[in-house]
Design a protein around this motif. Structure first.
Motif, short mmCIF file in Angstrom:
data_model
loop_
_atom_site.label_atom_id
_atom_site.label_comp_id
_atom_site.label_asym_id
_atom_site.label_seq_id
_atom_site.Cartn_x
_atom_site.Cartn_y
_atom_site.Cartn_z
N ASP A 187 0.84 -1.21 0.00
CA ASP A 187 0.00 0.00 0.00
C ASP A 187 0.87 1.25 0.00
O ASP A 187 0.56 2.25 -0.66
CB ASP A 187 -1.00 0.00 1.17
N GLY A 188 2.01 1.19 0.69
CA GLY A 188 2.92 2.34 0.65
C GLY A 188 3.45 2.56 -0.75
O GLY A 188 3.64 3.69 -1.20
N ASN A 245 -1.43 -5.24 -0.82
CA ASN A 245 -1.36 -5.69 0.57
C ASN A 245 -1.49 -4.47 1.48
O ASN A 245 -0.53 -3.75 1.72
CB ASN A 245 -0.02 -6.41 0.79
N ASN A 280 -1.47 -3.29 4.60
CA ASN A 280 -1.17 -3.43 6.03
C ASN A 280 -1.12 -2.07 6.70
O ASN A 280 -0.76 -1.94 7.86
CB ASN A 280 0.13 -4.23 6.25
N GLN A 303 0.81 0.18 6.60
CA GLN A 303 2.13 0.68 7.00
C GLN A 303 3.10 0.64 5.84
O GLN A 303 2.99 -0.20 4.95
CB GLN A 303 2.72 -0.18 8.12
N ARG A 304 4.04 1.56 5.89
CA ARG A 304 5.17 1.51 4.97
C ARG A 304 6.43 1.34 5.79
O ARG A 304 6.38 0.60 6.77
CB ARG A 304 5.17 2.74 4.06
N LYS A 346 0.91 -5.66 9.37
CA LYS A 346 2.34 -5.78 9.04
C LYS A 346 3.05 -6.50 10.18
O LYS A 346 2.83 -6.20 11.35
CB LYS A 346 2.93 -4.39 8.80
MG LIG Z 1 2.43 -1.53 3.59
#
Ligand SMILES: [Mg+2]
Ligand SMILES: Cc1ncc(C[n+]2csc(CCOP(=O)(O)OP(=O)(O)O)c2C)c(N)n1
Length: 892
Positions: A234-235, A262, A264, A266-267, A396
């Motif tokens: 997603d990041g 995906n 989550n 978060q990056r 994540k």
């Molecule tokens: Mg991510």
């Protein structure tokens, strides 16, 4: 992001809303979703006509797209698949932890795969079809940072040894290791697509899916239902390239394309959208681009709660939270979830009243639930008419517990302490005792275990193992002498540019019985710039829908002809997209077993400079083909100025190891380079690709002066000898591209006005000369006992007397980098600095690369050698009309 769902709008009575909802439910039940959708659409239209201003939203509620009642049965053995997945999780983690124990800071990622394991495993067990004799296979772009999981699976499959896993990220160890990320250059039997530079793979996958259709529409392969699966973070969607081509995918109705994001949340540093909702943001972008969007947000444990919630409170609540809150919530205790999520409304609390804190904690997210993921994948592969994106919510570092689950530091986590390892082992039921487990051994159950048997059976049913790269094309047969011969003859005094000469070759190649159909011309809206418009009519522009309109210029000879079997890929203004097509076409020899030969022609300044990372990926991927930098040369492209005039690309091509870069001056040079390139790439199977600059300055093309083919390919040859080699004053002049003509003029001036006899060399490739020089040096260093080898440059110049002067339309560093293999000092002229909007003559004066400056440089070298007097120099500056106080082009 909006979540257009509210249960209490403007004082409306609950009961009234309830009535509306119930009516809809009954329509749904009696007449089905299509009718219900039509009613809603009609209602919306009716509302608009009556002046109700309905806000636009491309979003659906924060809920699963596929309702439980439409969820298919999961066809696999869920428990067994969970065990296999757990083993893969363990081995993936072990690879990273072990590598970092052996060598501190070697890196690796645990958390990405930990969050994506279910997304991959459902694919491996049920969807990803391998390439077989009968079927071309699906292609899968794996998220680069998830590579440990993909390796760990291959280990269970028996395809990678424990030794290889042990040497993850230590590829140079005896016995070899595994590359950090997917790199076909490093693991050519395994990885197909380099994906780790974020944003490249989504775009490459889109153009891959489109190229698959192109091959079908042109009859180069049969139509199949093969899919292109692309896994991304997603990041990663923040990279402009990630979403930059999504409208092409929907315009082309690429239902052979599936993105799995995906989510989550978060990056690397922290949340992707702490203050917003990345899933809703992506949904609206993809829906707006007319993709089929499937959200997989909540796991099966949520289903009964949703069912109890007849008022839509839960969905409303879910839409309220920002990702920063979600990030915390999903790793919190059941009591916390009860208080902070359900506690916002007593009615919500009531929904979960019967549930224990422990069962609240165990509420899974959709991306970790194989049943939900399976449903989404099945819907995606069955969907027709548009590409699909699956937005799957995950955590994540799933399963890492205190070691990093959902934490902001989790991306970098690569070390687990003993307690954390034991906990992970217990959570995933890995059969290792407390003592053994802290050694983090790789674990593979015996061959006859149910796990291995199941895993093998599933892959067998899907045709074999993925990822796997193989080359199955037959080499081309012909040598194409006839095809290129005419270009050795010269233009008979007719003035043509090297671009025109190249287009002539392209036209001829397109008609060739062997390679004609394999040629893929690619242009980013520059065909007219390069005089290629005649090909519109003859080769046709590829369009998956043919031509639905009569082109405005239909009555002209060169009208804009689009056709379903059109050969040209006219990509519009996207060098990145064109490169995506170049990569797809140039790697079709491996992906499809088809020797397509891409010729990607573009404005040279917008190539290496703009899309260098795609070029690097192409190189990694062993892409074959020809990139043609058109309107090249800082002073050869007149008028266009600073942003367009390219004096850089040959320098920027230097770092790409398997790229051959040429700056040819004459038609026959191009013919020799292309013919040999086709031989090397498509007959000999070399993993190289070409960059050739072509210019738009017209001049007479000379015939090939004898057999200079070898010199052209190696990087330089003597184009013209001095007429009076006995002269006392001697020089060797080096020119490339259109600047060679300036050098030839300088040769004349030097001879007639200054009695300097100069040989003229055409330097077709400084990069080739440089590569040969450093390779020779290296060989000599490593073989001190053997007869030293001589760099090609030195060999060429061994009997070449006089001073040395080079002029190039690119940076001076090009000639300078080979000067150390020259017998004497070299004076280099080049075009360092910003371009100007000017004509050629003025530009060459400004950059000091015209015949006068080449003359001056030669005289100056002779003066420095004590061969001529200062006065000759002073006079020359005056006679040549050179302004010694002119601005310095490098800094002005
Ligand atoms: Mg991510
Ligand atoms: C072009 C580029 N920039 C930066 C990086 C470094 N990088 C590696 S992973 C990562 C974060 C990935 O986040 P996300 O895409 O959400 O993937 P996740 O691991 O969360 O699944 C970054 C910034 C990279 N690989 N490529």
């Amino acid at each position: 992001m909006d979540n257009e769902i509210s249960t209490q709008p403007h004082g409306m009575e609950d009961v009234e809303i309830q009535e509306w909802l119930e009516s809809l439910d009954s329509v749904l039940e009696s007449s089905g979703p299509e009718v219900a959708a039509e009613i809603l659409e009609r209602l919306r239209a009716h509302a608009t006509v009556n002046g109700i201003d309905l806000p636009f939203s491309a979003n659906t509620p924060y809920a699963n797209t596929i309702p439980v009642r439409l969820q298919p049965l999961f066809p696999g053995d869920q428990e067994l698949e969970r065990r296999i997945k757990s083993l893969i999780r363990w081995n993936a983690l072990a690879m990273v932890v072990r590598a970092n124990r052996v060598e501190h800071n070697i890196g690796g990622h645990i958390s990405t795969y930990a969050s994506a394991a279910t997304l991959y495993e459902v694919g491996f067990n049920h969807f990803f079809r391998a390439r077989t004799e009968e079927f071309e296979g699906d292609t899968v772009y794996f998220q680069g940072h998830a590579s440990p999981g993909i390796y760990a699976r291959a280990f269970l499959e028996g395809r990678l040894s424990a030794q290889k896993l042990e040497n993850f990220r230590r590829e140079l160890k005896p016995g070899g290791g595994l590359s950090s990320y997917p790199h076909p250059w490093l693991m050519p039997d395994f990885w197909e697509f380099p994906t780790v530079s974020m944003g490249l793979s989504p775009l490459m996958a889109i153009y891959q899916a489109r190229f698959n259709r192109y091959l079908e529409d042109r009859g180069l392969k049969s139509a199949t239902d093969a899919k292109v699966w692309t896994f991304l973070g997603d990041g990663e969607t923040d990279e402009p390239e990630s979403l930059g081509a999504i409208t092409l995918a929907s315009r082309e109705k690429l239902d052979n394309l599936i993105f799995v994001v995906n989510c989550n949340l978060q990056r690397l540093d922290g949340p992707v959208r702490g203050n917003g909702q990345i899933i809703q943001e992506l949904e609206s972008a993809f829906r707006g681009a007319r993709w089929n969007v499937i959200k997989v947000l909540w796991g099966s444990e949520w289903d009964p709660i949703f069912e109890r919630d007849t008022e839509g409170l839960l969905v409303k609540r879910m839409g309220e939270l920002v990702d920063g809150e979600y990030q915390k919530l999903v790793v919190s205790s059941g009591a916390y979830v009860r208080e902070h999520f359900f506690g916002s409304d007593p009615r919500l609390l009531k929904l979960v009243e019967p549930m224990s804190d422990e069962s609240l904690r165990r509420l899974r997210l959709g991306g970790h639930d194989p049943r939900k993921v399976y449903a989404a994948y099945k819907a995606a592969v069955e969907h027709k008419g548009s590409p699909t994106v699956i937005l799957a919510r995950t955590i994540k570092g799933y399963g890492l517990g205190e070691a990093g689950e959902g934490k902001n530091v989790t991306h970098q986590q690569k070390k687990l302490n003993e307690d954390e390892l034991r906990e992970f082992r217990s959570r995933f039921g890995i059969p290792l005792n407390d003592e053994d487990c802290i050694e983090v051994p790789f674990y593979r159950p015996p061959e006859d275990s149910v796990e291995i048997q199941y895993l093998r059976a599933r892959r067998e049913a899907l045709g074999g193992y993925v990822p796997k790269r193989s080359v199955r094309t037959k080499p081309l047969a012909a040598d194409h002498d006839e095809l290129f011969k005419e270009f050795h003859e010269g233009s008979d005094g007719r003035e043509v540019s090297t671009t025109m000469a190249f287009v002539g070759m392209l036209r001829k190649m397109l008609k060739d019985p062997e390679i004609g159909k394999l040629v893929v011309p690619i242009v980013p809206d520059e065909a007219r710039t390069f005089g290629m418009e005649s090909l519109f009519r003859t080769a046709g522009i590829y369009s998956s829908v043919g031509q639905k309109y009569e082109p405005v210029d239909v009555n002209t000879l060169l009208y804009y002809k689009e056709a379903k079997d059109g050969q040209i890929l006219e990509e519009g203004i996207t060098e990145a997209g064109s490169m995506g097509s170049f990569i797809a076409a140039g790697s079709a020899y491996a992906t499809h077993g088809i020797n397509t030969i891409p010729f990607f022609i573009y404005y040279s300044m917008f190539g290496f400079q703009r899309i260098a990372d795609f070029i690097w990926a192409a190189a990694d991927m062993r892409t074959r083909g020809f990139m043609l930098g058109g309107t090249a040369g800082r002073t050869t492209l007149s008028g266009e100025g600073l942003q367009h005039q390219d004096g850089n690309s040959h320098v920027l091509a230097l770092p790409v190891p398997n790229n051959k870069a040429y700056d040819p001056a004459f038609a026959y040079e191009i013919a020799v380079i292309i013919q040999d390139g086709i031989r090397r790439m498509y007959k000999e199977g070399e993993n190289i690709f070409y960059y050739i600059t072509v210019m738009n300055e017209p001049y007479a093309m000379p015939p090939m002066p004898g057999d200079v083919k070898g010199g052209i390919l190696r990087g330089m040859y003597r184009f013209r000898h001095a007429t009076n080699p006995k002269s006392k004053l001697r020089a060797q002049l080096f020119g490339s591209g259109a600047i060679l003509n300036e050098v030839l003029r300088a040769q004349e001036i030097l001879e007639t006005k200054y009695s300097v006899a100069a040989d003229v060399w055409s330097v077709t490739s400084y990069k080739e000369l440089y590569s040969d020089g450093i390779e020779t040096e290296r060989w000599n260093r490593l073989h001190p006992g053997e007869k030293p080898r001589t760099p090609y440059v030195a060999k060429c110049l061994s009997d070449a007397p006089g001073v040395l002067v080079a002029a190039s339309d690119y940076l001076k560093t090009l000639p300078n980098m080979i000067s150390k293999w020259m017998p004497r000092r070299l004076a280099s002229l080049g075009t360092d600095g910003f371009g100007r909007s000017e004509g050629r003559a003025a530009l060459r004066d400004f950059f000091e690369v015209d015949s006068r400056f080449i003359t001056l440089a030669t005289l100056h070298e002779l003066f420095a050698d004590g061969k001529i007097e200062r006065s000759v120099l002073d006079k020359a500056i005056k006679d040549l009309g050179i302004n010694a106080d002119k601005p310095n082009p490098v800094t002005s």
